[in-house]
Write an enzyme that holds these catalytic residues in place. Sequence first.
Site, PDB file in Angstrom:
ATOM      1  NE  ARG A  52      35.948  34.132  42.621  1.00  0.00           N
ATOM      2  CZ  ARG A  52      34.467  34.927  41.063  1.00  0.00           C
ATOM      3  NH1 ARG A  52      34.885  34.015  40.144  1.00  0.00           N
ATOM      4  NH2 ARG A  52      33.671  35.005  41.734  1.00  0.00           N
ATOM      5  CE  LYS A 152      32.517  38.587  42.776  1.00  0.00           C
ATOM      6  NZ  LYS A 152      32.782  39.555  41.207  1.00  0.00           N
ATOM      7  CD  GLU A 185      37.111  40.246  33.647  1.00  0.00           C
ATOM      8  OE1 GLU A 185      36.243  39.588  33.693  1.00  0.00           O
ATOM      9  OE2 GLU A 185      38.208  41.088  34.966  1.00  0.00           O
TER      10      GLU A 185
HETATM   11  N1  PMP Z   1      33.906  39.315  35.555  1.00  0.00           N
HETATM   12  C1  PMP Z   1      34.258  40.243  36.266  1.00  0.00           C
HETATM   13  C2  PMP Z   1      34.607  41.818  36.675  1.00  0.00           C
HETATM   14  C3  PMP Z   1      33.102  40.098  37.553  1.00  0.00           C
HETATM   15  O1  PMP Z   1      32.701  41.120  38.052  1.00  0.00           O
HETATM   16  C4  PMP Z   1      32.336  38.988  37.720  1.00  0.00           C
HETATM   17  C5  PMP Z   1      31.618  37.983  38.265  1.00  0.00           C
HETATM   18  N2  PMP Z   1      30.382  39.686  38.370  1.00  0.00           N
HETATM   19  C6  PMP Z   1      32.708  37.448  36.185  1.00  0.00           C
HETATM   20  C7  PMP Z   1      33.825  38.492  35.309  1.00  0.00           C
HETATM   21  C8  PMP Z   1      32.218  36.184  36.420  1.00  0.00           C
HETATM   22  O2  PMP Z   1      32.621  35.605  37.517  1.00  0.00           O
HETATM   23  P1  PMP Z   1      31.745  34.561  38.161  1.00  0.00           P
HETATM   24  O3  PMP Z   1      31.620  33.367  36.930  1.00  0.00           O
HETATM   25  O4  PMP Z   1      33.024  33.660  39.361  1.00  0.00           O
HETATM   26  O5  PMP Z   1      30.932  35.065  38.489  1.00  0.00           O
END
Ligand code: PMP
Length: 293
Positions: A52, A152, A185
Amino acid sequence: MSLVAYLDGQFLKKEEARISVFDRGVLYGDGVFEGIRAYNNRVFKLEQHIDRLYESAKAILLKIPIDKKEMAQIVLETLRRNNLREAYIRLVVTRGEGTDLSLDPRKCPKPTIFCIAAPLALFPSSLYEDGIEAVTASTRRNLNEATSPRIKSLNYLNNVLAKIEANLCNVPEAIMLSQDGYVTEATGENIFIVKKNRLITPPAHIGILEGITRNTVMDLAREENIVVQESLFTQFDLYNADECFLTGTAAEIMPVVKVDGRIINDGKPGPTTKILMKKFKQYVLTDGPFIFE
Ligand code: PMP
């Protein structure tokens, strides 16, 4: 314990690991990162996190000067040097320093790479037992067509603004909507609802970060023969869900029991949420490369 950080080829004491005030990560949020967890002497889903990171970098035309194997070694070595078997890891690549202060990324010859790790400050267990309250933020999630939430990137102001709204409402999390009002989210976690025994989460193309915990939870649910569906839903669906939870590397699986004052079902973490929490807790101990042999 004095921590050690990786910075551009060197391991330095935390106090000595410093980046330039001219670094574009600082000046423009021009960079990408990963938040990663180590459990039980293993780095959970390390390969997926590294993939990622490189995908985020590609999306912003940032060429990472080392390969994925070397990047994985940096993460493992950072943990070894800190003698950490359980940790939160932050892996960051910025576009580095420009030869002048213009915005032009072509003037940035050398990306900055750093990796830090520290023991994790866990959320209080009462939040997992009782579930949390959330509000929907008035700040909408970034448009796909502007800065895709799938990147990200170091620019988290969109999420910070929503988190401020949660703070102002005295609740731990805020849920963000898309421009046209669908649930996307939370500020740093993905969101799931359960309705009539179906597990539903918004599809990545709506404009969310495609969470590694999210994808893991979907796999674990399928193993339990739970129907998993990636589809759009609204605040109405959220208020009338049978269950709701958030997923993320730091939060893991966090039940949500109240949204905008509406109590979700009976206001307690639901049975599907509890099954997945239990499965996830066991699963994290079994995945990823070992830190110490
Ligand atoms: N959405 C956002 C905006 C995030 O920053 C994150 C990670 N902190 C997630 C979802 C969750 O992703 P992951 O399960 O890969 O940590």
